[in-house]
Design a protein around this motif. Structure first.
Motif, PDB file in Angstrom:
ATOM      1  N   GLY A 136     -24.383 -38.538 -12.077  1.00 58.35           N
ATOM      2  CA  GLY A 136     -23.752 -38.060 -10.857  1.00 58.35           C
ATOM      3  C   GLY A 136     -22.249 -37.925 -11.021  1.00 58.35           C
ATOM      4  N   ALA A 137     -21.630 -38.929 -11.659  1.00 64.41           N
ATOM      5  CA  ALA A 137     -20.176 -38.886 -11.833  1.00 64.41           C
ATOM      6  C   ALA A 137     -19.782 -37.647 -12.646  1.00 64.41           C
ATOM      7  CB  ALA A 137     -19.700 -40.151 -12.536  1.00 64.41           C
ATOM      8  N   PHE A 163     -17.864 -43.059  -2.084  1.00 63.40           N
ATOM      9  CA  PHE A 163     -18.090 -43.306  -3.512  1.00 63.40           C
ATOM     10  C   PHE A 163     -18.629 -42.025  -4.137  1.00 63.40           C
ATOM     11  CE2 PHE A 163     -20.886 -44.706  -7.063  1.00 63.40           C
ATOM     12  CZ  PHE A 163     -19.882 -45.208  -7.869  1.00 63.40           C
ATOM     13  N   HIS A 164     -18.036 -41.617  -5.250  1.00 62.64           N
ATOM     14  CA  HIS A 164     -18.520 -40.400  -5.910  1.00 62.64           C
ATOM     15  C   HIS A 164     -18.794 -40.622  -7.391  1.00 62.64           C
ATOM     16  CE1 HIS A 164     -17.957 -37.957  -2.362  1.00 62.64           C
ATOM     17  NE2 HIS A 164     -16.749 -38.445  -2.213  1.00 62.64           N
ATOM     18  N   ASP A 264     -21.502 -33.937  -1.908  1.00 60.03           N
ATOM     19  CA  ASP A 264     -22.113 -34.871  -2.852  1.00 60.03           C
ATOM     20  C   ASP A 264     -23.370 -35.429  -2.184  1.00 60.03           C
ATOM     21  OD1 ASP A 264     -22.921 -37.109  -4.227  1.00 60.03           O
ATOM     22  OD2 ASP A 264     -20.904 -37.949  -4.500  1.00 60.03           O
ATOM     23  N   ILE A 266     -25.827 -36.744  -3.982  1.00 58.54           N
ATOM     24  CA  ILE A 266     -26.472 -37.438  -5.101  1.00 58.54           C
ATOM     25  C   ILE A 266     -27.504 -38.475  -4.627  1.00 58.54           C
ATOM     26  CG2 ILE A 266     -25.952 -39.086  -6.972  1.00 58.54           C
ATOM     27  CD1 ILE A 266     -23.418 -37.266  -7.472  1.00 58.54           C
ATOM     28  N   LYS A 293     -29.352 -38.766  -9.125  1.00 54.36           N
ATOM     29  CA  LYS A 293     -30.236 -39.917  -8.863  1.00 54.36           C
ATOM     30  C   LYS A 293     -31.720 -39.537  -8.894  1.00 54.36           C
ATOM     31  CE  LYS A 293     -27.000 -43.007  -6.679  1.00 54.36           C
ATOM     32  NZ  LYS A 293     -26.986 -44.352  -7.199  1.00 54.36           N
TER      33      LYS A 293
HETATM   34  C1  LIG Z   1     -22.580 -40.595  -3.335  1.00 57.48           C
HETATM   35  C2  LIG Z   1     -22.628 -40.854  -4.804  1.00 57.48           C
HETATM   36  N1  LIG Z   1     -21.985 -40.013  -5.628  1.00 57.48           N
HETATM   37  C3  LIG Z   1     -21.975 -40.210  -6.961  1.00 57.48           C
HETATM   38  C4  LIG Z   1     -22.626 -41.287  -7.528  1.00 57.48           C
HETATM   39  C5  LIG Z   1     -22.558 -41.491  -9.017  1.00 57.48           C
HETATM   40  O1  LIG Z   1     -23.775 -41.240  -9.643  1.00 57.48           O
HETATM   41  P1  LIG Z   1     -24.038 -41.809 -11.132  1.00 57.48           P
HETATM   42  O2  LIG Z   1     -24.181 -43.290 -11.012  1.00 57.48           O
HETATM   43  O3  LIG Z   1     -25.301 -41.124 -11.580  1.00 57.48           O
HETATM   44  O4  LIG Z   1     -22.857 -41.427 -11.950  1.00 57.48           O
HETATM   45  C6  LIG Z   1     -23.302 -42.179  -6.707  1.00 57.48           C
HETATM   46  C7  LIG Z   1     -23.988 -43.362  -7.285  1.00 57.48           C
HETATM   47  O5  LIG Z   1     -24.239 -44.352  -6.644  1.00 57.48           O
HETATM   48  C8  LIG Z   1     -23.306 -41.965  -5.312  1.00 57.48           C
HETATM   49  O6  LIG Z   1     -23.935 -42.808  -4.477  1.00 57.48           O
END
Ligand SMILES: Cc1ncc(COP(=O)(O)O)c(C=O)c1O
Length: 451
Positions: A136-137, A163-164, A264, A266, A293
């Motif tokens: 996701g990041a 959170f991203h 986002d 995710i 995810k």
């Molecule tokens: C809203 C959101 N964006 C991005 C991410 C990051 O995803 P990843 O852990 O696959 O990098 C998360 C992970 O918890 C998330 O909840």
């Protein structure tokens, strides 16, 4: 404790006063040995290592620990829309492993193309072109990079407390101190605004949203005048559900000021909220949709961005050169996941079961003085605990106790923002299992209120 102490989507599990007691009562010598080895060989970090317990198995909605105890998993790191070890996803992965297990750059493969085609079919509006990556990041990073090139600008507007992802670029747009602090300069031009959360409105709407949060975003977008993108989760995981006019207004403000809108989704995509994609609740189509995810079926790491064809402007540059970009196995897992969600009608099911759960939670709120608010969108559910319904003082210690008591009764979930019992079961859960889980929460609250 102050609100800031509870920045972070999950509070600091490792600092819980109830953790030691839970460990003493539940962790036997065999598990203890593995936990100690885990702590010896992994780098420690908040919310992660040292670990609470060790797992041996998972299936459907259940986790099983090394000592054979089973837990209904209402946490699942938001990957388990189709349940753990979904047989259709496992079969697709096994078949793909036997045929083509990796795709070297410069080649394509059928599962990758089928997945991109499927995403073009199921995503809202004119979103039609994808790029894949393993996290996701990384996908958020690709979205930011694309927004810079498309607009020729670099500034972003995102939400405090969001959170991203944990990479430096994703942390820069994220709004949590845990990920932003102590790491030196973050990306320049990453402005933040208060999130649309009426229950704790930083702009003082007092619980009845009058869209001053939207007005604030409009003001900043217009005053800055050169923002590349607004980046946000359309609904926060706590959950915080915005006013129905919030996203339409932000969409219009982005269009007026030339900023892109990046959603986002995710953790919440693929049916969790009772729509395939969260943005459908408000009829707003982002310019870039970020998925992750559960896209990998709760088994493999898989994320994606999906955008409009007009934004396909980086043909001579690198946007997201990830080694596993078109990995046929992760793509086969994602395709099987989406097909399973469609075939089993899991989106409608999330809507229907979510409404039942919310009704039950509302009834619980009438009996439990600790419950300050209940919220839900599909099977993204939250029970906010407060010490006083007027002051809304967070009942964080109580929330922590509820979580550990629930674990003893076989229910796992996370506490968000320090005091919100956040319940995100697999969308495959039965009515009876959902009722059992809520009964456990009910019992734990009764016990804790009794002192
Ligand atoms: C809203 C959101 N964006 C991005 C991410 C990051 O995803 P990843 O852990 O696959 O990098 C998360 C992970 O918890 C998330 O909840």
């Amino acid at each position: 404790m102050s609100d800031r102490a509870f920045e972070g989507i999950e509070g600091d599990l490792n600092a819980s006063p109830h953790r030691a007691e839970w460990t003493r009562r539940n962790i036997g010598p065999q598990t203890r040995q593995w936990l100690e080895e885990d702590a010896r060989y992994f780098l420690h970090q908040a919310l992660s290592t040292p670990c609470l317990n060790a797992l041996a198995r998972s299936d459907g909605i259940y986790l099983e620990d090394l000592e054979g105890r089973r837990y209904l998993d209402f946490h699942g790191n938001s990957v388990h829309q189709v349940g753990f070890g979904n047989p259709a996803v496992i079969a697709a992965i096994k078949a793909q492993l036997d045929a083509l297990s990796f795709c070297t750059r410069r080649y394509t493969n059928i599962p990758a193309v089928e997945l991109a085609k499927t995403l073009a079919r199921i995503t809202p509006g004119d979103l039609a072109k994808s790029l894949f990556c393993p996290s996701g990041a990384a996908a958020v990073g690709m979205a930011l990079r694309l927004a810079r090139v498309v607009t020729g600008r670099h500034k972003t507007l995102s939400m405090w407390d969001s959170f991203h992802g944990a990479s430096l670029d994703a942390s820069s747009v994220g709004g949590e101190r845990m990920f932003r602090g102590d790491v030196g300069p973050l990306l320049p031009g990453t402005e933040h605004v208060p999130p649309p959360d009426a229950s704790r409105c930083a702009l003082g709407c007092g619980g009845r949203c009058d869209l001053r949060c939207a007005g604030y975003v409009e003001y900043v977008l217009e005053r800055e005048g050169d923002v590349a993108a607004v980046v946000a989760e359309p609904v926060r995981s706590t959950p915080a559900i915005p006013h129905p006019d919030y996203w339409p207004r932000i969409r219009a403000a982005c269009d007026r000021t030339g900023a892109l809108l990046i959603f986002d989704e995710i953790p919440q995509c693929l049916g969790r909220t009772g729509r395939m994609f969260v943005s459908e609740h408000w009829g707003v189509t982002p310019d870039i949709l970020v998925l992750g995810k559960g896209l990998g079926g709760g088994i493999l790491p898989m994320a994606a961005i999906v955008t409009r064809p007009e934004l396909d402007v980086m043909a001579d540059r690198a946007l997201g050169h990830y080694t596993h970009e078109k990995n046929p196995v992760t793509c086969a897992a994602a395709l099987a996941t989406i097909h399973y969600i469609e075939k089993e009608g899991l989106v409608g099911r999330a809507r229907e079961l979510g409404a039942l759960a919310l009704a039950r939670m509302t009834e619980m709120a009438e009996r439990h003085r600790l419950i300050g608010d209940v919220r839900g969108l599909g099977l993204l559910l939250g029970i906010e605990l407060v010490r006083d319904r007027n002051t809304r003082e967070r009942a964080s210690e109580e929330a922590d106790r509820v979580m550990y008591r629930a674990l003893e009764r076989g229910l796992s979930f996370k506490v968000s923002a320090g005091n919100v019992l956040t319940l995100t079961p697999p969308l495959t859960i039965s009515r009876a299992e959902l009722a059992r889980a809520l009964a456990i929460v009910d019992e734990c609250l009764t016990e804790i209120e009794a002192g």
